[in-house]
Scaffold this motif. Structure first.
Motif, PDB file in Angstrom:
ATOM      1  N   ASN A  56      38.438  35.312  45.798  1.00 43.97           N
ATOM      2  CA  ASN A  56      39.658  36.112  45.648  1.00 43.97           C
ATOM      3  C   ASN A  56      40.131  35.956  44.203  1.00 43.97           C
ATOM      4  N   HIS A  57      39.641  36.845  43.357  1.00 41.83           N
ATOM      5  CA  HIS A  57      39.903  36.725  41.923  1.00 41.83           C
ATOM      6  C   HIS A  57      40.174  38.115  41.360  1.00 41.83           C
ATOM      7  N   PRO A  58      41.163  38.246  40.469  1.00 46.84           N
ATOM      8  CA  PRO A  58      41.532  39.580  39.952  1.00 46.84           C
ATOM      9  C   PRO A  58      40.411  40.299  39.219  1.00 46.84           C
ATOM     10  N   TYR A  63      40.418  41.822  45.550  1.00 48.03           N
ATOM     11  CA  TYR A  63      41.457  40.840  45.201  1.00 48.03           C
ATOM     12  C   TYR A  63      42.787  41.212  45.847  1.00 48.03           C
ATOM     13  N   GLU A  69      46.435  33.133  51.035  1.00 48.42           N
ATOM     14  CA  GLU A  69      45.090  33.567  50.682  1.00 48.42           C
ATOM     15  C   GLU A  69      44.253  33.795  51.933  1.00 48.42           C
ATOM     16  N   CYS A  71      40.514  34.532  52.299  1.00 43.68           N
ATOM     17  CA  CYS A  71      39.167  34.726  51.769  1.00 43.68           C
ATOM     18  C   CYS A  71      38.312  33.542  52.201  1.00 43.68           C
ATOM     19  N   LYS A 149      42.121  43.024  52.012  1.00 42.96           N
ATOM     20  CA  LYS A 149      40.975  42.658  51.169  1.00 42.96           C
ATOM     21  C   LYS A 149      39.738  43.466  51.565  1.00 42.96           C
TER      22      LYS A 149
END
Length: 667
Positions: A56-58, A63, A69, A71, A149
C-alpha cells in the motif's frame, strides 16, 4: 506408548507433506500452462496484481491513504510472485525492503479461479480471483478500504491493460459453510453454491497465502469424516507448524436434485455470455442425475487423485479435459442425439470460441484437438468449416448459438417437473432466490413476438469501431459494421423498422460511446424537443441503463419502464405517417411495435390513434421519450399527443387520488 504415538504422528506428517508436494507439482504444471498462453502485457499484469494487493504505497496503483490499512497477503514474501518482483528493477529496493513487511496481512488466501492454466484459456479469459479473509479481523472501515483498494486495481487493469479483473471477497468461515454473504449483509444468491465451490477446487491456481486444506485430504470422503479428520489434525501439536500454512474452506458434497435444478437454470442465465461454455457446464451438472459409476464422484475429487501424476504438457490432469470426458460419456450413454453438438462445443471451446483458431502446433491443447479429430473422424471439409467460424455470416453464427441454447432448454425440461416440486418446501429466502432465477430463465428463453433478438455471441463480444445505418430502395433499414479498423464494413443486420435496428444495437451492446463511431445515412433527420437535429447517441442515452443493475427486479413480473416513440414523416407536408415504439421492461427486455397511420385522416385523429397505441402499455412509472424523423421538426405533434394521453393515464402523487392524477406533468 509415547514412541508409538510419535511414530504415527511422524508418519502422518510425512504423508501430509507428500500430498502437499503432489499439489505443488500440480499447481506448477497449471501455472506453466497459464504463462504459456498469456501475452506479454497480460503476463505483466498477472504477475503485478498480487504485489499491488500486498503493498500500500502511493507510488503504485491500489493505494488507499485512509486508515486503517487494508493490504497484505499472508506469507506473500515466500511466493514465486514476490521472487519475480525482486528481479524487477523498476521497483525501488528501499520500497521492497521496508514496505513489504506487513505485520497484519488482511488476506489469508489469494487464488485465481477459472480458465487460466487450462485447455480453455484464451485471449478473452478474465482474471477472476477469490480473496479469502477472516471477517472477525475487520471493521466496516477496514473492509471498505479493502474494497476500495481492489476497485482501484480493477480500474488500473482495465485502463492500462484492457483486461477485465474481478475480485470476490470471501470470509473463510462462511465459505466453509457454503455461505456467500457480503460483509455484515445477508446472503442473497441465485448461483449454485455447491457447483461454485466444486469449480473453485477444480480450477483454482494457488497465487499466494494459505493453501486450502482440501488439497491434502483424501478425495470423495463423507462430510462427517472430513470434519472429524480436520478437527483431529488441528489437535495434533506436532502438526501445528505444518498446518499453519493451510486454511480450511470446507469440502463439497455430492449435488442434490435442488442443486442440479438450480445449476442448470443458472447456466441458462449465463448462456447469452457464452453458450458453448454454458452447455458444457450444464451437461456436466446433468450427468449427476444418472446412477452411472462415471458420475459417482465430483470432478474436483477426480482431479485431486491426479495431482501427483500431473506432468508438463500432460492433458489428463487438465481441469477441463475431465469435464470433456464426463460430458462425452453422458451423451454416449444417455443422450446420443446430442453427441454431435457436444463434440462441436468441445472443439470450439478448445479453439478459443468465439475467436476460433487452432492452437499452436505441438502444444498440449493442439495434441488433444488432433486426437479428437482422429477419434471423431472429423472430415477435412467439416474441420475447415469449424475453423472458419469467424468468417461465417452473422445468421449462421446466430443459428449455432440458438441451437446450443435450445439444447440447454431441453435439459431444463428434463428436470423441470422435479424442480418445481422441490421449490414448495424451500425456506422463504430460498424461494425468493428461486423466483428470481425462474424469471431470469424466462427472460433468456422467451421469444415473444416483437422482442428484439440477440446477435451472435461473436458479434456481441467485439468492439466495433464503426457502424453505418442506411435505408435501401425497398424501405429496409440496413446495419453495416466494420469488425476491425482494417476491415471494410459488411452487413450484419436488417430490419423493416429504424427502431428495430437501433434496438438490436442496444440489446447486443454493439455501440460503445467511447469506442464506436455510429453514422446515420438518410435524407431525414432526427429531432427531439428542439428544432436542432440530434445524433443517434441521443436515442441511445434515453434508454440507459438498459439492463437491470440488480437481480431484485426479477422478484416481480416484468413491468414497462420506458417507451421510445419515433414519429416518422416521409413528407413533412403530410404530417406524421408512421410511428415506431421501442419499449423497455424492468427485466431489461426490448420490444418493437409499429403503427401505420392513414394520411387521409385528420391530424388530430392520427394523434389520438398514437395515444391509443401508447395506452396499451399499462403500468405506473412509465417514462415516455418522443423523437421525430423528418425533414424539419413538427412543433405541435408531441404536445397534441400528450393532451390525449393526459385523459387516459393516471399517476399517483401525494395529495391527489391515486387513480385520478393526470400524467401530463410526468410527461
Amino acid at each position: 506408548m509415547h514412541n508409538a504415538s510419535a511414530s504415527i504422528e511422524k508418519t502422518l506428517a510425512a504423508k501430509l507433506l507428500g500430498m502437499k508436494a503432489a499439489f505443488s507439482n500440480y499447481n506448477v504444471v497449471r501455472m506453466r500452462e497459464a504463462l504459456r498462453y498469456l501475452s506479454g502485457p497480460k503476463l505483466e499484469l498477472f504477475i503485478k496484481i498480487p504485489f499491488l494487493i500486498h503493498i500500500n504505497h502511493p507510488q503504485f496503483p491500489g493505494y488507499v491513504p485512509e486508515p486503517p490499512e487494508a493490504c497484505g497477503i499472508y506469507n506473500f514474501k515466500n511466493s514465486g510472485f514476490y521472487k519475480v518482483v525482486l528481479n524487477n528493477k523498476e521497483i525501488p529496493r528501499d520500497i521492497l525492503d521496508t514496505e513489504t513487511e506487513i505485520k497484519n496481512p488482511c488476506i489469508l488466501g489469494f487464488y485465481h479461479i477459472g480458465s487460466l492454466g487450462t485447455f480453455t484459456q484464451s485471449a478473452q479469459s478474465d482474471f477472476d480471483y477469490w480473496v479469502i479473509i477472516d471477517r472477525t479481523c475487520f471493521t466496516e472501515k477496514r473492509y471498505y478500504n479493502l474494497e476500495k483498494k481492489l476497485n482501484h486495481i480493477v480500474k488500473f487493469s482495465r485502463e492500462t491493460f484492457d483486461q477485465e479483473v474481478t475480485f470476490f471477497i470471501m470470509d473463510q468461515a462462511d465459505i466453509r459453510k457454503d455461505c456467500y454473504a457480503g460483509f455484515e449483509r445477508p446472503e442473497t444468491m441465485i448461483a449454485p453454491k455447491l457447483f461454485l465451490k466444486e469449480e473453485f477446487y477444480r480450477t483454482f491456481l494457488m497465487i499466494a497465502g494459505k493453501i486450502p486444506l482440501w488439497t491434502i485430504l483424501p478425495a470423495n470422503i463423507q462430510q462427517g469424516t472430513y470434519d472429524r479428520l480436520v478437527d483431529n489434525l488441528f489437535r495434533q501439536p506436532e502438526l501445528t507448524f505444518l498446518l499453519k500454512d493451510f486454511i480450511d474452506l470446507g469440502k463439497v458434497e455430492m449435488p442434490s436434485a435442488k442443486d442440479i435444478y438450480q445449476g442448470i437454470r443458472w447456466h441458462i442465465c449465463k448462456s447469452k455470455e457464452d453458450p458453448v461454455k454454458a452447455l458444457l457446464k450444464a451437461t456436466m451438472i446433468l450427468s449427476h442425475t444418472t446412477d452411472d459409476k462415471n458420475s459417482s464422484m465430483l470432478l474436483c475429487d477426480e482431479l485431486k487423485q491426479k495431482f501427483a501424476k500431473a506432468g508438463i504438457d500432460d492433458c489428463e490432469s487438465d481441469p477441463y479435459k475431465i469435464v470433456f470426458d464426463r460430458v462425452l460419456h453422458y451423451h454416449q450413454a444417455y443422450a446420443h442425439d446430442g453427441l454431435k453438438l457436444i463434440k462441436t462445443a468441445i472443439f470450439l471451446r478448445l479453439c478459443s470460441y468465439p475467436e476460433v483458431r487452432l492452437p499452436e502446433p505441438g502444444s498440449p491443447k493442439r495434441q488433444l484437438i488432433d486426437k479428437y479429430i482422429r477419434t471423431w473422424n472429423i472430415l477435412p471439409s467439416h474441420l475447415k468449416k469449424l475453423i472458419s467460424y469467424p468468417n461465417w455470416p452473422e445468421k449462421g453464427k446466430q443459428l449455432l448459438d440458438t441451437t446450443l441454447i435450445q439444447r440447454l432448454a431441453g435439459m431444463y425440461e428434463q428436470i423441470n417437473i422435479t424442480g418445481k416440486a422441490l421449490e414448495k418446501d424451500l425456506p422463504p429466502m430460498e424461494q425468493r432466490n428461486m423466483k428470481i432465477l425462474n424469471n431470469k430463465v424466462k427472460a433468456n428463453l422467451d421469444r415473444e413476438s416483437g422482442k428484439i433478438p440477440a446477435s451472435s455471441n461473436f458479434l456481441a463480444r467485439r468492439v466495433l469501431p464503426f457502424l453505418l445505418i442506411t435505408k435501401n430502395s425497398m424501405g429496409t433499414w440496413i446495419l453495416s459494421a466494420a469488425l476491425s479498423k482494417t476491415v471494410h464494413e459488411s452487413v450484419v443486420h436488417k430490419s423493416t423498422a429504424f427502431l428495430g435496428l437501433m434496438g438490436w444495437i442496444m440489446e447486443n451492446r454493439l455501440y460503445r460511446r467511447n469506442k464506436t463511431h455510429i453514422r446515420l445515412k438518410t435524407r431525414l433527420k432526427l429531432y427531439e424537443s428542439r428544432d436542432q437535429a440530434v445524433s443517434i447517441d441521443a436515442l441511445y442515452l434515453v434508454m440507459q441503463p438498459l439492463k437491470p443493475l440488480f437481480d431484485s427486479c426479477f422478484e416481480h413480473n416484468a413491468q414497462w419502464t420506458k417507451i421510445l416513440i419515433l414519429l416518422i414523416y416521409q413528407d413533412s407536408s403530410c404530417g406524421v405517417t408512421h410511428v415506431e415504439l421501442l419499449a423497455l421492461n424492468s427485466w431489461g427486455e426490448l420490444f418493437l411495435d409499429q403503427l401505420r397511420l392513414d394520411t387521409d385522416r385528420l391530424l388530430n385523429d392520427r394523434y389520438r390513434k398514437i395515444a391509443d397505441k401508447i395506452n396499451q402499455y399499462t403500468g405506473e412509472g412509465i417514462r415516455l421519450f418522443f423523437f421525430q424523423m423528418a425533414d424539419t421538426r413538427d412543433a405541435n405533434a408531441v404536445y397534441k399527443i400528450k393532451q390525449f394521453l393526459a385523459d387516459r393515464f393516471s399517476m399517483h402523487q401525494p395529495g391527489t387520488p391515486e387513480r385520478n392524477r393526470p400524467i401530463l406533468d410526468k410527461l
